[in-house]
Design a protein around this motif. Structure first.
Motif, PDB file in Angstrom:
ATOM      1  N   LEU A   1       3.586   6.290  -5.101  1.00 46.95           N
ATOM      2  CA  LEU A   1       3.715   6.378  -6.563  1.00 46.95           C
ATOM      3  C   LEU A   1       2.629   7.256  -7.169  1.00 46.95           C
ATOM      4  N   ALA A   2       1.429   7.140  -6.660  1.00 48.13           N
ATOM      5  CA  ALA A   2       0.310   7.934  -7.193  1.00 48.13           C
ATOM      6  C   ALA A   2       0.599   9.431  -7.088  1.00 48.13           C
ATOM      7  N   GLN A   3       1.334   9.834  -6.076  1.00 50.11           N
ATOM      8  CA  GLN A   3       1.651  11.249  -5.894  1.00 50.11           C
ATOM      9  C   GLN A   3       2.593  11.778  -6.969  1.00 50.11           C
ATOM     10  N   TYR A   4       3.337  10.894  -7.631  1.00 52.61           N
ATOM     11  CA  TYR A   4       4.326  11.305  -8.630  1.00 52.61           C
ATOM     12  C   TYR A   4       3.937  10.950 -10.065  1.00 52.61           C
TER      13      TYR A   4
ATOM     14  N   VAL B   1      10.122   3.687  -3.695  1.00 51.11           N
ATOM     15  CA  VAL B   1       9.435   4.676  -4.529  1.00 51.11           C
ATOM     16  C   VAL B   1      10.314   5.888  -4.784  1.00 51.11           C
ATOM     17  N   ILE B   2      11.009   6.350  -3.773  1.00 52.97           N
ATOM     18  CA  ILE B   2      11.699   7.636  -3.861  1.00 52.97           C
ATOM     19  C   ILE B   2      13.142   7.519  -4.362  1.00 52.97           C
TER      20      ILE B   2
ATOM     21  N   ALA C   1       0.808  -1.220   0.000  1.00 50.03           N
ATOM     22  CA  ALA C   1       0.000   0.000   0.000  1.00 50.03           C
ATOM     23  C   ALA C   1       0.840   1.268   0.000  1.00 50.03           C
ATOM     24  N   VAL C   2       1.951   1.266   0.696  1.00 57.61           N
ATOM     25  CA  VAL C   2       2.800   2.456   0.744  1.00 57.61           C
ATOM     26  C   VAL C   2       3.350   2.753  -0.649  1.00 57.61           C
TER      27      VAL C   2
ATOM     28  N   GLY D   1       6.684   2.096 -16.484  1.00 55.78           N
ATOM     29  CA  GLY D   1       8.010   1.478 -16.400  1.00 55.78           C
ATOM     30  C   GLY D   1       8.664   1.707 -15.052  1.00 55.78           C
ATOM     31  N   TYR D   2       8.563   2.943 -14.536  1.00 55.58           N
ATOM     32  CA  TYR D   2       9.145   3.224 -13.218  1.00 55.58           C
ATOM     33  C   TYR D   2       8.390   2.465 -12.130  1.00 55.58           C
TER      34      TYR D   2
END
Length: 183
Positions: A18-21, A62-63, A12-13, A31-32
């Motif tokens: 990811l949705a924020q970016y 993610v970051i 979930a994290v 791809g990312y």
């Protein structure tokens, strides 16, 4: 939604961050996203982790390369670590900053980081190398797992994107062609 293969729990994290970016990453987002899913799964395959440790891995996953987009640079490790530090402070987890930032800042280290800040640094590094090399360097991870993850989360042009971005950078910065690698 990505799932931790060992426990079948949603990551979930990863999905939330990811949705924020997504908009900022643009066309290469699938791809990312798949690179992050493969990396997180490979890192989780390296050891057994607590719930907090799994969350740290997901955040770093993610970051870890996000500076490619947020700072528009191939020298993305410092800006990515700053994004992680800011995010962790914003969610009240400032005590995680050193560890998560070490994972990000050293994930392209050429040499082993087994004696670094924590086991996360080395496991995260191994997972990224295994994925970045398309499994050529398995880093002690099962090749069958790497292959299965590549099928489950296909590349979708991410490595091609990195190659193009890297060549453009090297042309403009011939004396510093690979600023993200650490010795």
């Amino acid at each position: 939604m990505a799932v931790d293969a060992a426990t079948e729990r949603p990551l979930a994290v990863v999905d939330h961050l990811l949705a924020q970016y997504q908009q900022q990453i643009g066309d290469i987002f699938p791809g990312y996203r798949n690179h992050v899913y493969r990396m997180v799964h490979l890192c989780l395959a390296c050891a057994t982790y607590s719930t907090d440790e799994v969350e740290k891995i997901q955040i770093a996953g993610v970051i870890h390369d996000i500076g490619l987009w947020t700072a528009q640079t191939l020298d993305y490790l410092p800006p990515s670590a700053q994004v992680a530090a800011d995010y962790l402070r914003s969610i009240g987890k400032a005590d995680w900053v050193d560890e998560v930032c070490a994972m990000i800042e050293l994930h392209h280290a050429v040499r082993s980081r087994a004696t670094s800040h924590s086991r996360f640094v080395e496991n995260f590094r191994r997972a990224d190398i295994a994925d970045f090399s398309l499994g050529l360097f398995a880093m002690g991870l099962p090749r069958t797992e790497i292959s299965a993850l590549k099928r489950q989360f296909p590349n979708q042009g991410f490595h091609w994107f990195l190659l193009k971005r890297g060549l453009a950078w090297a042309f403009r910065h011939p004396l510093n062609p690979l600023p993200m690698f650490r010795w």
